[in-house]
Design a protein around this motif. Structure first.
Motif, PDB file in Angstrom:
ATOM      1  N   VAL A 257       0.875  -1.169   0.000  1.00  0.00           N
ATOM      2  CA  VAL A 257       0.000   0.000   0.000  1.00  0.00           C
ATOM      3  C   VAL A 257       0.912   1.219   0.000  1.00  0.00           C
ATOM      4  CG1 VAL A 257      -1.791   1.273   1.229  1.00  0.00           C
ATOM      5  CG2 VAL A 257      -1.787  -1.235   1.279  1.00  0.00           C
ATOM      6  N   ILE A 258       0.767   2.057  -1.028  1.00  0.00           N
ATOM      7  CA  ILE A 258       1.542   3.292  -1.108  1.00  0.00           C
ATOM      8  C   ILE A 258       0.621   4.392  -0.618  1.00  0.00           C
ATOM      9  CG2 ILE A 258       2.882   4.830  -2.579  1.00  0.00           C
ATOM     10  CD1 ILE A 258       3.124   2.354  -4.507  1.00  0.00           C
ATOM     11  N   ALA A 259       0.917   4.889   0.580  1.00  0.00           N
ATOM     12  CA  ALA A 259       0.005   5.801   1.269  1.00  0.00           C
ATOM     13  C   ALA A 259       0.637   7.163   1.488  1.00  0.00           C
ATOM     14  CB  ALA A 259      -0.405   5.201   2.615  1.00  0.00           C
ATOM     15  N   SER A 260      -0.206   8.160   1.603  1.00  0.00           N
ATOM     16  CA  SER A 260       0.255   9.496   1.978  1.00  0.00           C
ATOM     17  C   SER A 260       0.894   9.422   3.359  1.00  0.00           C
ATOM     18  CB  SER A 260      -0.928  10.463   1.996  1.00  0.00           C
ATOM     19  OG  SER A 260      -0.530  11.711   2.537  1.00  0.00           O
ATOM     20  N   GLY A 261       1.991  10.137   3.528  1.00  0.00           N
ATOM     21  CA  GLY A 261       2.735  10.106   4.782  1.00  0.00           C
ATOM     22  C   GLY A 261       1.950  10.496   6.015  1.00  0.00           C
ATOM     23  N   VAL A 262       0.858  11.219   5.851  1.00  0.00           N
ATOM     24  CA  VAL A 262       0.058  11.618   7.018  1.00  0.00           C
ATOM     25  C   VAL A 262      -1.022  10.601   7.356  1.00  0.00           C
ATOM     26  CG1 VAL A 262       0.439  14.100   6.776  1.00  0.00           C
ATOM     27  CG2 VAL A 262      -1.520  13.038   5.646  1.00  0.00           C
ATOM     28  N   ASN A 263      -1.263   9.652   6.469  1.00  0.00           N
ATOM     29  CA  ASN A 263      -2.374   8.716   6.673  1.00  0.00           C
ATOM     30  C   ASN A 263      -1.939   7.425   7.349  1.00  0.00           C
ATOM     31  OD1 ASN A 263      -4.149  10.451   5.451  1.00  0.00           O
ATOM     32  ND2 ASN A 263      -4.214   9.361   3.503  1.00  0.00           N
ATOM     33  N   ARG A 264      -2.813   6.949   8.214  1.00  0.00           N
ATOM     34  CA  ARG A 264      -2.700   5.578   8.708  1.00  0.00           C
ATOM     35  C   ARG A 264      -3.526   4.728   7.766  1.00  0.00           C
ATOM     36  NH1 ARG A 264      -3.447   4.162  14.656  1.00  0.00           N
ATOM     37  NH2 ARG A 264      -2.789   2.283  13.652  1.00  0.00           N
ATOM     38  N   VAL A 265      -3.014   3.545   7.451  1.00  0.00           N
ATOM     39  CA  VAL A 265      -3.712   2.656   6.524  1.00  0.00           C
ATOM     40  C   VAL A 265      -4.818   1.914   7.265  1.00  0.00           C
ATOM     41  CG1 VAL A 265      -3.443   0.618   5.045  1.00  0.00           C
ATOM     42  CG2 VAL A 265      -1.705   2.410   5.032  1.00  0.00           C
ATOM     43  N   ASP A 266      -6.007   1.914   6.687  1.00  0.00           N
ATOM     44  CA  ASP A 266      -7.148   1.181   7.232  1.00  0.00           C
ATOM     45  C   ASP A 266      -7.071  -0.246   6.699  1.00  0.00           C
ATOM     46  OD1 ASP A 266      -9.689   0.014   7.687  1.00  0.00           O
ATOM     47  OD2 ASP A 266     -10.650   1.993   7.661  1.00  0.00           O
ATOM     48  N   GLU A 267      -6.598  -1.150   7.534  1.00  0.00           N
ATOM     49  CA  GLU A 267      -6.384  -2.539   7.110  1.00  0.00           C
ATOM     50  C   GLU A 267      -7.679  -3.206   6.666  1.00  0.00           C
ATOM     51  OE1 GLU A 267      -3.803  -4.887   9.676  1.00  0.00           O
ATOM     52  OE2 GLU A 267      -2.815  -3.034  10.333  1.00  0.00           O
TER      53      GLU A 267
END
Length: 165
Positions: A70-80
């Motif tokens: 998952v390539i995510a924005s640095g401010v976001n926590r990933v919703d598993e």
């Protein structure tokens, strides 16, 4: 310092530099003076917003042990739960699994050039920015790209993967 400087890149970053060159990518790899293991550290070293860091998070897909990137924005926590709904049930990936499956150490996982092709998703929130920065195979190495270039390089679908309050 860039890939064109006199200081040689670490081996894993050299591999990424070759991949980027093969793709015709116009930006060189930048070596951060301090570690870029976290999005905040990378953003501080680059003088950009934390949200512009395209961080790579690796999971294991429980059904077949395939890596999920998952390539995510640095401010976001990933919703598993959101990710699992798109790719299947997830399990945690330890440091050895990450290195074995990607060829990179945690903190330096690049969006391209993995040892094993992962299932991938790109955070839709990254499309708020013209310029992103992604790891280039080493905790001190990053490269600049646009969200559109990220999609073109990876072929990954864009999705809502962020944990919302």
């Amino acid at each position: 310092m860039s890939a064109e400087s006199a200081t040689p890149l670490p081996e894993s970053a050299q591999r990424v530099a070759r991949l980027l060159q093969e793709l015709g990518h116009e930006h060189s790899i930048v070596i951060l003076p301090q570690t870029g293991k976290t999005s905040a550290e990378a953003a501080q070293g680059l003088g950009c917003q934390v949200a512009q860091i395209a961080k790579s998070i690796i999971f294991r897909r429980r059904a077949d042990d395939v890596p999920v990137l998952v390539i995510a924005s640095g401010v976001n926590r990933v919703d598993e739960a959101k990710v699992a709904g798109l790719v299947g049930e997830l399990a945690k990936a330890d440091a050895r699994y990450v290195r074995d499956m990607t060829g990179y150490a945690i903190g330096g996982v690049c969006p391209i050039g993995h040892a094993v092709k992962p299932a991938m998703l790109i955070d839709q929130d990254l499309f708020q920015y013209d310029t992103l920065w992604a790891a280039a195979g080493h905790p001190h190495a990053v490269f600049q790209l646009s969200p559109q270039q990220l999609v073109a390089m990876t072929g990954a679908p864009v999705a809502d993967v962020a944990l919302r309050a």
